[in-house]
Write a protein that holds these residues in place. Structure first.
Motif, PDB file in Angstrom:
ATOM      1  N   THR A 240       1.003  -0.913  -0.071  1.00  0.00           N
ATOM      2  CA  THR A 240      -0.373   0.192  -0.166  1.00  0.00           C
ATOM      3  C   THR A 240       0.916   1.284   0.370  1.00  0.00           C
ATOM      4  O   THR A 240       0.541   2.577  -0.625  1.00  0.00           O
ATOM      5  CB  THR A 240      -0.465   0.548   1.025  1.00  0.00           C
ATOM      6  N   ALA A 266       5.454   0.148   6.336  1.00  0.00           N
ATOM      7  CA  ALA A 266       4.734  -0.064   7.570  1.00  0.00           C
ATOM      8  C   ALA A 266       5.076  -1.783   8.895  1.00  0.00           C
ATOM      9  O   ALA A 266       4.149  -1.752  10.025  1.00  0.00           O
ATOM     10  CB  ALA A 266       4.592  -1.965   6.292  1.00  0.00           C
ATOM     11  N   PHE A 321      -4.145  -1.669   6.127  1.00  0.00           N
ATOM     12  CA  PHE A 321      -3.263  -2.535   5.820  1.00  0.00           C
ATOM     13  C   PHE A 321      -2.532  -3.598   6.149  1.00  0.00           C
ATOM     14  O   PHE A 321      -3.115  -3.802   6.789  1.00  0.00           O
ATOM     15  CB  PHE A 321      -1.656  -1.281   6.106  1.00  0.00           C
ATOM     16  N   VAL A 341      -0.571   7.445  10.281  1.00  0.00           N
ATOM     17  CA  VAL A 341      -0.048   7.056   8.464  1.00  0.00           C
ATOM     18  C   VAL A 341       0.299   8.570   7.897  1.00  0.00           C
ATOM     19  O   VAL A 341       1.989   7.957   7.239  1.00  0.00           O
ATOM     20  CB  VAL A 341      -1.176   7.028   7.172  1.00  0.00           C
TER      21      VAL A 341
END
Ligand SMILES: NC(=O)c1ccc[n+]([C@@H]2O[C@H](COP(=O)([O-])OP(=O)(O)OC[C@H]3O[C@@H](n4cnc5c(N)ncnc54)[C@H](O)[C@@H]3O)[C@@H](O)[C@H]2O)c1
Ligand SMILES: [Zn+2]
Length: 357
Positions: A240, A266, A321, A341
């Protein structure tokens, strides 16, 4: 040396050279064959060497590929060329090339005469550990990547390690990024194997073992969830973020570099969400750094965030996610507040004067 994997119901062979395993396969298969090759000079030369030793071979058809040519128009050209070369519904089609070749030639074979048997000779590391495993074939449309395609298993896959000798470093790194992703998914000795090698020159790596290990991780996940109803989505770890960086940089950042950035992001997001330990995060970071992968980007956080919002994985408000809870344990569909994020994206920004490498 040949290492075999048949967990998906067709042979996946990791070979120092694909020449003799491919010849044996074609002989046993019995039908006429034809090769479709990426026209990149080293790949085409390799395809011609392979074809010269195959029984009942109709020849090698070269196609200029690259992501911009992964389109339906190319499929039509391939179908025309197959007909002109005398291929019919019993002809074994053998694709030679990287991930773009796998997806494009594989789809062409799945559509030609309603489907002919297809074997792929993978020549890029990414195709060996990722694209040629799992039966997804397809092409892009102006609206996005892989929007036209299907699940269509090959009859065999050959990872031709000899081909890696001509693969540019940037492309090797793309495959390595996916191999690190697989190692994070599987954990344990799989991750340790890369840690042990990371400080050594790539020329000295036991590639057969590394490729076999990495593709086996993907094959096991695909086997458990062929049509991506759940587990297969763990393969999107880091993606993503990666798609956000790629899109925001107008694809100046290559997929492999973007995946590396995505794996770090991540990990940071999981750490900040209290899911991933600092030790585990630093282990991943150390591995990526030792492999010479980029860890920061010149893409501004706001631009990356805007690009991620456009990502198809966004549903019902907050972004979702795939995040690691540990090395070897990854969760899908984790909702994270936008503010967190953004904090992670700011941490990913390169300092003034710093580049992505
Ligand atoms: N089907 C799937 O499950 C799946 C999974 C991951 C990625 N993909 C797709 O794979 C594609 C990316 O694959 P890729 O990175 O292999 O791209 P690619 O096929 O374009 O290969 C990368 C570059 O390396 C060149 N090349 C390939 N082998 C070479 C060799 N041995 N020597 C010299 N040059 C060589 C190619 O000509 C190309 O320029 C993307 O389109 C992606 O969507 C598909
Ligand atoms: Zn990827």
């Amino acid at each position: 040396m040949v290492i075999g994997n048949d967990s998906l119901g067709y042979p996946i062979l990791v070979c120092e050279s694909a020449e003799s395993p491919l010849r044996s396969f074609v002989r046993v298969h019995g039908a006429r064959c034809i090769l479709l090759a990426d026209a990149q000079s080293a790949v085409l030369a390799r395809a011609r060497v392979l074809a010269a030793r195959l029984p009942r071979c109709l020849g090698v058809l070269p196609f200029t590929l690259g992501e911009p040519r992964k389109r339906l128009a190319t499929i039509e050209r391939i179908v025309d060329a197959l007909l002109a070369a005398g291929a019919d519904r019993s002809t074994l089609v053998i694709g030679v090339g990287g991930g773009v070749a796998n997806d494009t030639f594989g789809l062409a074979a799945a559509l030609f005469m309603r489907g002919v048997p297809y074997a792929h000779v993978a020549t890029s590391l990414l195709a060996m550990v990722d694209a040629s495993i799992g039966g997804k074939v397809g092409v892009d449309t102006p609206a996005g990547k892989n929007l036209v395609g299907r699940f269509s298993d090959p009859v065999a896959v050959f990872a031709d390690l000899l081909a890696l000798r001509t693969l540019p470093f940037r492309e090797l790194r793309a495959g390595l990024a996916e191999a690190v992703k697989h190692a994070i998914l599987a954990g344990g000795e799989h991750f340790e194997a890369l840690e042990l090698l990371a400080a050594h020159r790539f020329e000295r790596w036991p590639w057969a073992e590394i490729v076999a290990r990495s593709l086996a991780i993907k094959a096991a996940i695909v086997r458990a969830d062929r049509e991506e109803h759940g587990l297969r989505a763990t393969l999107n770890l880091g993606h993503t973020f990666a798609h956000g960086f790629e899109r925001a940089s107008r694809y100046r950042i290559a997929h492999g570099a973007a995946v590396t950035l995505g794996l770090r992001a991540a990990g940071l997001l999981a750490l900040r969400s209290g899911r991933f330990s600092r030790d585990a995060h630093l282990r991943v970071l150390a591995l990526l750094a030792l492999l010479g992968m980029p860890l920061a980007t010149r893409v501004p956080a706001d631009a990356a965030f805007a690009a991620m919002r456009g990502d198809k994985k966004r549903r019902e408000g907050s972004l979702r996610f795939v995040l690691p809870d540990a090395i070897g344990l990854v969760r899908t569909d984790v909702r994270v507040p936008d503010a967190r994020v953004r904090v992670v994206l700011r941490a990913m920004e390169a300092l003034p004067g710093e580049s992505e490498r």
